[in-house]
Design a protein around this motif. Structure first.
Motif, short mmCIF file in Angstrom:
data_model
loop_
_atom_site.label_atom_id
_atom_site.label_comp_id
_atom_site.label_asym_id
_atom_site.label_seq_id
_atom_site.Cartn_x
_atom_site.Cartn_y
_atom_site.Cartn_z
N SER A 178 0.84 -1.19 0.00
CA SER A 178 0.00 0.00 0.00
C SER A 178 0.87 1.25 0.00
CB SER A 178 -0.91 0.02 1.23
OG SER A 178 -1.77 -1.10 1.23
N VAL A 179 0.38 2.28 -0.60
CA VAL A 179 1.11 3.55 -0.66
C VAL A 179 0.63 4.45 0.47
CG1 VAL A 179 1.63 5.59 -2.03
CG2 VAL A 179 1.41 3.36 -3.15
N MET A 180 1.58 4.88 1.29
CA MET A 180 1.22 5.82 2.36
C MET A 180 1.20 7.24 1.80
SD MET A 180 3.43 4.32 5.58
CE MET A 180 2.70 5.51 6.70
N SER A 181 0.20 8.01 2.21
CA SER A 181 0.07 9.36 1.69
C SER A 181 -0.39 10.31 2.78
CB SER A 181 -0.91 9.40 0.51
OG SER A 181 -2.20 9.00 0.94
N THR A 182 -0.20 11.58 2.52
CA THR A 182 -0.64 12.59 3.46
C THR A 182 -1.44 13.67 2.74
OG1 THR A 182 1.35 13.93 3.19
CG2 THR A 182 1.37 12.28 4.95
N THR A 183 -2.28 14.33 3.48
CA THR A 183 -2.97 15.51 2.98
C THR A 183 -2.53 16.68 3.86
OG1 THR A 183 -4.87 15.10 4.43
CG2 THR A 183 -4.97 14.21 2.18
N SER A 184 -2.67 17.87 3.38
CA SER A 184 -2.27 19.02 4.18
C SER A 184 -3.14 20.23 3.84
CB SER A 184 -0.80 19.37 3.96
OG SER A 184 -0.57 19.73 2.61
N THR A 185 -3.27 21.09 4.81
CA THR A 185 -4.01 22.34 4.64
C THR A 185 -3.12 23.49 5.08
OG1 THR A 185 -6.10 21.23 5.10
CG2 THR A 185 -6.08 23.63 5.26
N SER A 186 -3.09 24.56 4.31
CA SER A 186 -2.23 25.69 4.67
C SER A 186 -2.99 26.70 5.52
CB SER A 186 -1.71 26.38 3.40
OG SER A 186 -2.77 26.91 2.65
N ALA A 187 -2.27 27.35 6.39
CA ALA A 187 -2.84 28.40 7.22
C ALA A 187 -1.83 29.53 7.31
CB ALA A 187 -3.17 27.86 8.61
N VAL A 188 -2.31 30.76 7.26
CA VAL A 188 -1.43 31.93 7.25
C VAL A 188 -1.45 32.62 8.61
CG1 VAL A 188 -0.95 34.17 6.17
CG2 VAL A 188 -1.83 32.27 4.79
N SER A 240 -8.85 38.05 24.10
CA SER A 240 -10.24 37.93 23.68
C SER A 240 -10.33 37.73 22.17
CB SER A 240 -11.01 39.18 24.09
OG SER A 240 -12.39 39.03 23.85
N ALA A 241 -9.43 38.36 21.41
CA ALA A 241 -9.43 38.20 19.96
C ALA A 241 -9.09 36.75 19.59
CB ALA A 241 -8.41 39.15 19.32
N VAL A 242 -8.12 36.16 20.27
CA VAL A 242 -7.76 34.77 20.02
C VAL A 242 -8.92 33.85 20.39
CG1 VAL A 242 -6.16 32.91 20.63
CG2 VAL A 242 -5.32 35.24 20.41
N ARG A 299 -5.72 23.94 17.89
CA ARG A 299 -4.31 24.24 18.11
C ARG A 299 -4.05 25.71 17.74
NH1 ARG A 299 0.45 20.02 17.08
NH2 ARG A 299 -0.92 19.03 18.58
N ILE A 300 -3.22 26.36 18.52
CA ILE A 300 -2.82 27.74 18.24
C ILE A 300 -1.32 27.74 17.93
CG2 ILE A 300 -2.56 30.06 19.17
CD1 ILE A 300 -4.98 29.47 20.96
N PHE A 301 -0.99 28.05 16.67
CA PHE A 301 0.40 28.13 16.26
C PHE A 301 0.89 29.55 16.51
CE2 PHE A 301 -1.32 24.64 13.78
CZ PHE A 301 -0.32 23.67 13.89
N ALA A 329 -0.22 46.51 22.08
CA ALA A 329 -0.07 45.07 22.30
C ALA A 329 -0.35 44.37 20.97
CB ALA A 329 -1.03 44.57 23.37
N SER A 330 0.42 43.33 20.67
CA SER A 330 0.24 42.61 19.42
C SER A 330 0.55 41.13 19.63
CB SER A 330 1.12 43.18 18.31
OG SER A 330 2.50 43.04 18.65
N LYS A 331 0.02 40.32 18.73
CA LYS A 331 0.27 38.88 18.79
C LYS A 331 0.23 38.33 17.37
CE LYS A 331 -1.48 34.82 21.35
NZ LYS A 331 -0.82 34.95 22.66
N HIS A 332 1.20 37.48 17.01
CA HIS A 332 1.25 36.84 15.70
C HIS A 332 0.94 35.35 15.89
CE1 HIS A 332 3.41 40.14 13.44
NE2 HIS A 332 3.50 40.55 14.69
N TYR A 333 -0.13 34.87 15.30
CA TYR A 333 -0.57 33.50 15.54
C TYR A 333 -1.56 33.07 14.47
CZ TYR A 333 -5.19 35.10 16.75
OH TYR A 333 -6.44 35.67 16.67
N VAL A 334 -1.92 31.80 14.50
CA VAL A 334 -3.08 31.32 13.74
C VAL A 334 -3.72 30.21 14.55
CG1 VAL A 334 -1.73 29.64 12.39
CG2 VAL A 334 -3.93 30.44 11.53
N ALA A 335 -5.02 30.29 14.70
CA ALA A 335 -5.79 29.24 15.38
C ALA A 335 -6.33 28.29 14.32
CB ALA A 335 -6.93 29.86 16.20
N TYR A 336 -6.39 27.01 14.66
CA TYR A 336 -6.67 26.01 13.63
C TYR A 336 -7.40 24.81 14.22
CZ TYR A 336 -5.72 22.99 9.60
OH TYR A 336 -5.83 22.17 8.51
N LEU A 337 -8.35 24.25 13.46
CA LEU A 337 -8.99 23.00 13.87
C LEU A 337 -8.04 21.87 13.47
CD1 LEU A 337 -11.44 21.61 15.09
CD2 LEU A 337 -12.47 21.54 12.81
#
Length: 281
Positions: free
Chosen positions: A70-80, A116-118, A235-237, A259-267
């Motif tokens: 069997s061939v192992m494979s992955t899927t991926s989603t990009s987040a900015v 609160s924004a996060v 998850r919060i990157f 105040a500032s924060k650089h992040y991305v929240a993701y399911l």
């Protein structure tokens, strides 16, 4: 730029007492997310979140017959990565003559504004759950209720035992839980204190640890939705955690606080979060 002047802050010579008030609805969603610091100090602002695809169950193989690999494979989603920021500007008069500690209060409120924004981002992600992990009420006129949780738990399948489940509900659903009778009754927080998954749990219902949020009131976005969340779902990157800075303007004698924060929240794991919503028309 809008400035906070003495007139905007209670002057103790005019008003002696200050009544504390709740600034925002409590932060409930972001604490459920896993914090990932792997992006800190690395170049780029886009991440790829990979997931392995299952190769399938093993099958019976006859004697002497070669198997097909069997061939192992992955899927991926990009987040900015995104930046959220907030700032206030204080005059010297406000700092020197205002009630209490205006500068300290400004820092506290700026930090709260970022948090609160996060939190709102995490809530927005949960509101976006569709497909197999969306449980809808039996009628479009029926708002999600405590009794729907019992049936919605089956969407987790055999993974229901994979860690605790936190139910995020509105105050109205919380009332339904506390007055429920039958097999699924309310268990107060004092009886499950040793096993709570996250701060803010008020009790247990149908095996779920319950958190209440005003952001899920019927007049809020996604009116009355209920969310069942397991560890690892969100998850919060972080690219950079909350940074508070100040800058002095010697021309108009003001201090700018930001105040500032650089992040991305993701399911991160869609199989670990269920959305209970009103049936669509």
């Amino acid at each position: 730029m809008a400035q906070t002047k003495l007139a905007n802050i209670i002057n103790p010579l005019v008003i002696a007492d200050m009544i504390d008030q709740k600034l925002v609805d409590n932060i409930k969603f972001a604490p459920l997310a896993t914090i990932d610091n792997t992006l800190v100090g690395t170049p780029g602002n886009t991440i790829l979140v990979p997931a392995w695809s299952y190769i399938g169950d093993a099958a019976v193989l006859a004697e002497g017959v070669s198997l097909t690999a069997s061939v192992m494979s992955t899927t991926s989603t990009s987040a900015v990565i995104q930046k959220v920021a907030k700032g206030v500007q204080l005059t010297d008069e406000a700092v020197l003559s205002g009630f209490g500690d205006p500068a300290g209060e400004a820092v506290d409120q700026l930090t709260l504004a970022i948090a609160s924004a996060v939190d709102n981002d995490c809530l927005s992600i949960l509101h976006g759950i569709t497909g197999a992990m969306l449980y809808q009420t039996s009628a479009s006129t029926a708002a999600p209720a405590a009794t729907d949780i019992v049936n919605a738990l089956e969407l987790f399948g055999e993974d229901i035992e994979d860690g605790p489940t936190v139910a995020l509900v509105s105050p109205a659903v919380y009332t339904q839980m506390r007055t429920a009778v039958g097999a699924n009754t309310w268990v107060p927080a004092s009886e499950i204190a040793a096993n709570v998954a996250v701060r803010g749990v008020v009790g247990e219902f149908a095996g779920c640890q319950v958190m209440v949020s005003n952001k899920l009131k019927a007049n809020a976005a996604g009116a009355g939705d209920i969310f069942l969340v397991k560890p690892g779902a969100l998850r919060i990157f972080l690219k950079r955690d909350t940074l508070v800075e100040s800058d002095r303007n010697i021309e108009n004698f003001t201090t700018l606080l930001t105040a500032s924060k650089h992040y991305v929240a993701y399911l991160y794991n869609a199989a670990k979060a269920v959305r209970i919503a009103k049936k669509s028309n």
